[in-house]
Write a protein that holds these residues in place. Structure first.
Motif, short mmCIF file in Angstrom:
data_model
loop_
_atom_site.label_atom_id
_atom_site.label_comp_id
_atom_site.label_asym_id
_atom_site.label_seq_id
_atom_site.Cartn_x
_atom_site.Cartn_y
_atom_site.Cartn_z
N THR A 23 0.84 -1.21 0.00
CA THR A 23 0.00 0.00 0.00
C THR A 23 0.88 1.26 0.00
O THR A 23 0.62 2.21 -0.74
CB THR A 23 -0.93 0.02 1.24
N PHE A 26 2.27 1.69 -3.39
CA PHE A 26 1.23 2.14 -4.33
C PHE A 26 0.97 3.64 -4.16
O PHE A 26 0.94 4.40 -5.12
CB PHE A 26 -0.07 1.35 -4.11
N GLY A 29 3.48 5.79 -5.60
CA GLY A 29 3.63 5.72 -7.06
C GLY A 29 4.65 4.70 -7.53
O GLY A 29 5.02 4.69 -8.70
N SER A 32 2.20 0.22 -9.77
CA SER A 32 1.15 0.76 -10.64
C SER A 32 -0.23 0.27 -10.20
O SER A 32 -0.36 -0.71 -9.48
CB SER A 32 1.41 0.32 -12.08
N GLU A 33 -1.25 0.95 -10.68
CA GLU A 33 -2.64 0.54 -10.41
C GLU A 33 -2.87 -0.89 -10.88
O GLU A 33 -3.49 -1.70 -10.19
CB GLU A 33 -3.61 1.52 -11.08
N ASP A 34 -2.34 -1.22 -12.06
CA ASP A 34 -2.53 -2.57 -12.61
C ASP A 34 -1.87 -3.65 -11.76
O ASP A 34 -2.41 -4.76 -11.65
CB ASP A 34 -1.97 -2.65 -14.04
N ASP A 35 -0.73 -3.33 -11.19
CA ASP A 35 -0.07 -4.30 -10.32
C ASP A 35 -0.77 -4.41 -8.97
O ASP A 35 -0.91 -5.48 -8.40
CB ASP A 35 1.39 -3.89 -10.05
N PHE A 36 -1.20 -3.24 -8.47
CA PHE A 36 -1.76 -3.20 -7.12
C PHE A 36 -3.14 -3.85 -7.06
O PHE A 36 -3.49 -4.47 -6.06
CB PHE A 36 -1.83 -1.74 -6.64
N ARG A 37 -3.91 -3.73 -8.15
CA ARG A 37 -5.30 -4.21 -8.13
C ARG A 37 -5.40 -5.68 -7.71
O ARG A 37 -6.07 -6.00 -6.73
CB ARG A 37 -5.97 -3.97 -9.47
N ARG A 40 -4.35 -6.05 -3.97
CA ARG A 40 -5.31 -5.57 -2.96
C ARG A 40 -6.55 -6.45 -2.93
O ARG A 40 -7.13 -6.69 -1.88
CB ARG A 40 -5.66 -4.09 -3.16
N ILE A 47 -12.27 -1.20 -4.94
CA ILE A 47 -12.57 0.22 -5.03
C ILE A 47 -14.01 0.32 -5.51
O ILE A 47 -14.35 -0.15 -6.59
CB ILE A 47 -11.60 0.95 -5.99
N LEU A 98 -8.42 4.04 1.98
CA LEU A 98 -7.37 3.14 1.51
C LEU A 98 -6.15 3.16 2.43
O LEU A 98 -5.60 2.13 2.79
CB LEU A 98 -6.98 3.53 0.08
#
Lengths: 559, 173
Positions: A23, A26, A29, A32-37, A40, A47, A98
């Motif tokens: 977290t 993430f 920065g 990335s969002e794609d990796d974190f999704r 999480r 989300i 978050l």
């Protein structure tokens, strides 16, 4: 509940540290969002429409009172004072920030709880009969096997990135209260000719977009082979399940495409290499889990109905009703299990406030042995109450608003959070549930109608299990407007899928439509014991369809 | 030459990837070929002096190279996305069913967060995606100190080891 040893605790603590790091990176920065999704999601974090939604695991629906107090604390501190109990026996918080999720997970870890694999394309929380371990009709205690599966599935290195989510249900009793026919894998305890207990293994059931009743891939699996057999099924699925289209990625699609016969051959062939390997369950492990499972120190009580209970049943009509609907037989003499209805008129099905959670925890300590169950029907259960105390408990529950005597009746509605919260939903569920509850608020009428399961889902993902409701309501999107499709004749056990009665209706028409269905039923039933779903089975959907749509046309004509 | 993680150390990759043709290859060069090229050039590759590896795409299972494993030094399994878990099964089958003892390398969408599971499935080498720090990624191997299941790293599941601990506590030698 199963009490962690030092290793179980360490694994959960290390998960918290891992997610805290992810977290942080993430937010900085670095991830990335794609990796974190996906990362999480494997910690239960979505989300959502308004804010993130955190789904916390309640393994097989068993909670200690101090754990429920912790959930109340989290609801108060990090949310808006409410939690939502889901149809997977979990709890969801709709408003955490978050940044505070690592903190929440750390709080949960202090009471041996977590959000591991409550979402994502992995093996999810294993569910079971909410009367597990206390039901009178039990062959084996399914909690032992659920815990075995929980440990096996937690961070399974090979099956963390399956084609799609994977849900397992275990039932240890004669009656199937775990919906084993509509899970990716359903395990149903059975006894063979020699009297040995094992599992009937059902694969490829599920609701969602393509509802299907599962198929039996093995009539009898000896308990020792449970984990190697699960490994074999999951490996066949992991290798051959579709990954090109998420709507065709569940195991049910694979079983159908391969044909059940070929799927079964593949699994058995895979199992031959794994069978009797190191993952073979040893009796000592089952004994170890059983020993760590909290067991109430039951008093030795007479088998007869206690005098106090007898008296109350004779003199208090409302109590008698509640006793008939909300009290369940126990395997220990002198005890009973009590269902707390979270389905009072005007309530949000499955919601409990922080204060209510604290109050239930307190009742569990005073009237039971500090344990609470969460049912997939989104109610709470006090599993071990002395029969002699039932009337006192009833009066306290009444004051708290948990004594609605509607378990098994029309207003005990199963509902997903719907469009008010969930970003997947096509339509809202909660206002529909509330409108139906208002319409059928009269208890005498509810009793006259008799047993009826009404389930609502806000979209075809079917979190509200609408396909297996005697009456199912599905939210659909028609050119940007919310409409609702009605199915009838679904059943949880034995599993049957409901059939659509006709074109979808607007939200305001739903209570009337339900009313028409009930009218047709009451007129058609041969006697009081013939339930709504029995009449649908006997007559088919036509008379019901005529009842709902004929009146619709009439109203249009005279409007 | 690229660097990668092998047996928890950062090392240079000595292999060259060849997918279409072996033309121009040096006899002592370490080479990775596709399963198709391996099948087509069997005789020539038998004479090859350098190390030999094969590249499996995400969708390719271990069956197609089972007969060649004895002469392979390396198997690379490509991950088109880290959320496609087929390679995890491929790795376990290579190690546990086919007894492959050589280098098993994960390539493609590989980074710190994915190393723990991959390593437990039998990968001992990791060619990270571009832009990832190898030193940082090494930490991904030590996020968890224990695991419940049987795995390539540790055959015995936790429940068996727990029993051994109980037994040894009861009878200290």
């Amino acid at each position: 509940m199963y009490q962690y040893d030092e290793i179980d605790q360490r694994i959960v603590d290390e998960r918290v540290a891992q997610f805290r790091d992810q977290t942080r990176r993430f937010l900085a920065g670095e991830l990335s969002e794609d990796d974190f999704r996906p990362l999480r999601l494997q910690n239960g974090l979505y989300i959502q429409r308004h804010a993130p939604m955190l789904r916390v695991a309640i393994p097989y629906g068993v909670l200690a009172s101090y754990q429920l107090r912790k959930l109340a604390y989290i609801a108060r501190t990090y949310d808006r004072g409410v939690g939502h109990f889901s149809t997977r026996q979990n709890i969801q918080f709709n408003w955490p920030a978050l940044e505070s999720v690592p903190e929440i997970l750390a709080e949960l870890a202090t009471v041996q709880m977590h959000a591991i694999q409550t979402s994502g394309n992995c093996v999810r929380n294993t569910t079971t009969d909410h009367f597990a371990g206390v039901a009178a009709d039990e062959l084996i205690d399914p909690r032992i096997y659920c815990e075995l599966i929980r440990q096996w599935s937690t961070f399974h290195p090979e099956f963390a990135f399956l084609p799609r989510k994977f849900k397992i249900a275990v039932n240890g009793a004669l009656e199937d209260r775990a919906a084993t026919w509509v899970h990716d894998i359903g395990l149903h305890a059975v006894r063979d000719d020699q009297g040995e207990v094992g599992f009937r293994v059902i694969v490829g059931g599920g609701l969602g977009r393509t509802p299907m009743v599962g198929v039996v891939v093995r009539e009898f699996l000896p308990l020792a082979h449970l984990l190697t057999y699960l490994d074999a099924i999951l490996r066949v699925y992991n290798r051959y399940g579709r990954r090109d289209n998420k709507h065709k990625a569940r195991i049910k699609i694979l079983v159908k495409a391969m044909t059940p016969e070929r799927f079964q051959r593949e699994v058995e062939a895979e199992w031959l290499s794994l069978k009797d390997g190191p993952a073979t369950v040893v009796p000592e492990e089952l004994a170890r889990i059983a020993a760590r499972m909290t067991r109430p120190a039951y008093a030795t009580l007479p088998d007869a109905v206690p005098e106090r209970l007898q008296q109350a049943l004779e003199h208090d009509k409302a109590f008698r009703r509640w006793h008939e609907r909300n009290v369940h037989a126990h395997q220990v003499a002198g005890y009973a299990s009590v269902v707390l209805s979270l389905k009072a008129t005007g309530s949000v099905p499955g919601d409990a406030s922080a204060d209510q959670m604290d109050a239930v925890a307190e009742l569990a300590d005073r009237y039971g042995f500090g344990e609470i169950r969460v049912s997939h029907e989104q109610n709470l259960i006090l599993p071990d109450v002395r029969q002699a105390d039932l009337h006192d408990l009833y009066r306290e529950l009444k004051a708290l608003g948990f004594a609605t005597p509607n378990i098994g009746l029309l207003t005990n509605i199963i509902s997903c959070p719907g469009g008010d919260f969930c970003s997947l939903a096509n339509a809202r569920s909660i206002p529909v549930a509330q409108a139906i509850q208002q319409r059928f608020d009269d208890l005498d009428r509810l009793y006259e109608i008799g047993p009826l399961d009404l389930n609502i889902s806000g979209c075809m993902n079917a979190c509200g299990h609408h396909h297996v409701g005697h009456i199912g309501i599905l939210g659909v999107d028609k050119h940007g407007a919310e409409f609702y499709q009605i199915t009838i004749g679904g059943n949880q056990a034995p599993a049957r899928l409901g059939r659509v009665i006709g074109p979808s209706l607007g939200q305001e028409d739903i209570p009337d439509a339900i009313e028409r269905l009930i009218e047709v039923y009451l007129e058609a039933r041969l006697h009081e014991e013939e339930r709504f779903v029995d009449v649908v089975e006997r007559l088919g959907i036509e008379p019901f369809k005529a009842g709902v749509y004929a009146s619709q046309e009439r109203e249009v004509l005279y409007a | 030459m690229l660097e990668l993680i092998r047996d928890r150390a950062i090392v240079r990759d000595t292999y060259h990837l060849r997918t279409d043709t072996l033309d121009g290859i040096l006899p002592e060069e370490d080479v990775i070929v596709s399963p198709a090229l391996l099948a087509a050039e069997r005789a020539r590759l038998d004479q090859h002096q350098g190390k030999l590896g094969v590249w499996l795409e995400t969708s390719e299972g271990p069956e197609i190279i089972a007969a060649d494993l004895a002469r392979l030094d390396l198997v690379v399994v490509h991950f088109s996305s880290f959320t496609d878990g087929r390679g995890h099964s491929t790795a376990r089958l290579l190690r546990e069913r086919y007894g492959f003892r050589g280098e098993l390398r994960a390539a493609g969408d590989v980074f710190k967060e994915t190393l723990h599971y991959l390593s437990r499935c039998g990968f001992n080498a990791f060619a990270l995606r571009p832009g990832e720090s190898l030193t940082h990624a090494l930490g991904g191997l030590d996020v968890f100190s224990e695991a419940y299941q049987t795995s390539v790293e540790r055959q015995s599941p936790l429940f068996r080891r727990r029993l051994q601990n109980v037994a040894s506590e009861e009878n200290p030698l």
